[in-house]
Structures are given as structure tokens and as C-alpha cells.
Design an enzyme around this catalytic site. Structure first.
Site, PDB file in Angstrom:
ATOM      1  N   GLU A   1      35.196  29.045  50.129  1.00  0.00           N
ATOM      2  CA  GLU A   1      35.703  28.233  49.035  1.00  0.00           C
ATOM      3  C   GLU A   1      35.891  26.822  49.551  1.00  0.00           C
ATOM      4  O   GLU A   1      36.239  26.619  50.707  1.00  0.00           O
ATOM      5  CB  GLU A   1      37.078  28.744  48.536  1.00  0.00           C
ATOM      6  CG  GLU A   1      37.018  30.028  47.774  1.00  0.00           C
ATOM      7  CD  GLU A   1      37.746  31.140  48.510  1.00  0.00           C
ATOM      8  OE1 GLU A   1      38.294  30.896  49.599  1.00  0.00           O
ATOM      9  OE2 GLU A   1      37.750  32.264  48.000  1.00  0.00           O
TER      10      GLU A   1
ATOM     11  N   TYR B   1      27.693  22.201  53.205  1.00  0.00           N
ATOM     12  CA  TYR B   1      27.378  23.584  52.864  1.00  0.00           C
ATOM     13  C   TYR B   1      26.018  23.693  52.193  1.00  0.00           C
ATOM     14  O   TYR B   1      25.235  24.598  52.499  1.00  0.00           O
ATOM     15  CB  TYR B   1      28.475  24.191  51.988  1.00  0.00           C
ATOM     16  CG  TYR B   1      29.831  24.141  52.644  1.00  0.00           C
ATOM     17  CD1 TYR B   1      29.994  24.381  54.007  1.00  0.00           C
ATOM     18  CD2 TYR B   1      30.971  23.819  51.915  1.00  0.00           C
ATOM     19  CE1 TYR B   1      31.239  24.314  54.614  1.00  0.00           C
ATOM     20  CE2 TYR B   1      32.213  23.748  52.511  1.00  0.00           C
ATOM     21  CZ  TYR B   1      32.339  24.001  53.867  1.00  0.00           C
ATOM     22  OH  TYR B   1      33.569  23.927  54.464  1.00  0.00           O
TER      23      TYR B   1
END
Length: 148
Positions: free
Chosen positions: A103, A115
Site C-alpha cells: 500500500e 513501484y
């Protein structure tokens, strides 16, 4: 990148991890006791970079989760987060993980770019996960079937 690169951690590193976490996340620091408790669990692993970064993750039953990854402000933009993430992904793969989840706060553009560059894809959103008006984006990454 300065320093010796990502080094595996254990419970002995709990206070150093807490100090790095506080530098990276001054509004939401984790205490040393939290790191010690996490690292007492054999499914949890992590790395620190003495130049100013850390990553903690866990792997079980073919899945891994990045619990926290951060770099202190003076050490940012030097590739530490990328190296830490790569170390965590390699360790997750070595522990049998096929998928990695994490998250990230929805407004953390630098982390989201990291990411995505590593191949993570958006998998959902958690409203108010980090507090009122602070949503979390969920990301996942399918790891290759064989260790590197």
C-alpha cells in the site's frame, strides 16, 4: 549510491530501523519495539541501507507484502529505495513468494513512480487508510517463477 547497500536485518537492528523510519516518516514513526516484534516473526525480513533507508516485508504461503519502505530526506534521489525494493523482491522470491503486495499513500508520487517502474500494477484503493482524506493505493506485482 553511498554506503554499502542493503544489509539484512534482524531484531538487533530494531532501534536503528526505528530511527530511519522516523526520519522517513516523521508524522507516523514506528517504535523500535514494533520492529523487534515484526522481526521476531520468521515470516518477516528486511534490509537497511546505512546511507539512510529501510524496507521491511513478510512472505508466507506464496505471497509477500512490503510493510514499509522509506528513505530519509537527505538520502533521497540516490537510488536507495530502488535498491532496497530490489533486495526485498529478491528475498521474497527466495522465500517462495509468487506475488507481492503493498500500500502507498495516494499522493506519494515518487513512491508510486518507483513501484510502477518495478512492474507493480494498481490493484485497488483503501479510503482514509492513512487517516481522514489520506487514501492508500494498493499495488501488486507478479514475480517470475524462478529465483534470480
Amino acid at each position: 549510491m553511498n554506503g554499502s547497500g542493503p544489509t539484512p536485518v534482524n531484531r538487533v537492528h530494531a532501534e536503528a530501523l526505528a530511527a530511519l523510519h522516523e526520519a522517513a516518516f516523521p508524522d507516523d514513526p514506528w517504535p523500535g519495539s514494533a520492529f523487534a516484534a515484526l522481526l521476531d516473526n520468521p515470516t518477516t525480513f528486511g534490509f537497511l541501507d546505512p546511507a539512510g533507508g529501510l524496507v521491511i516485508a513478510r512472505a508466507v504461503a506464496g505471497e509477500a507484502e512490503i510493510l514499509t519502505i522509506g528513505v530519509a530526506p537527505p538520502a533521497r534521489r540516490r537510488g536507495l529505495a530502488r535498491a532496497l525494493l530490489a533486495a526485498a523482491l529478491a528475498a521474497a522470491r527466495a522465500r517462495g513468494a509468487e506475488t507481492v503486495f503493498l500500500e502507498v499513500e495516494a499522493d506519494n508520487a515518487a513512491a508510486i513512480a518507483l513501484y510502477r517502474a518495478a512492474g507493480f500494477i494498481a490493484a485497488g484503493r483503501r479510503r482514509d487508510y492513512y487517516g481522514a482524506g489520506r487514501d492508500a493505493l494498493l499495488f501488486s506485482l507478479r514475480l517470475s517463477g524462478s529465483p534470480e
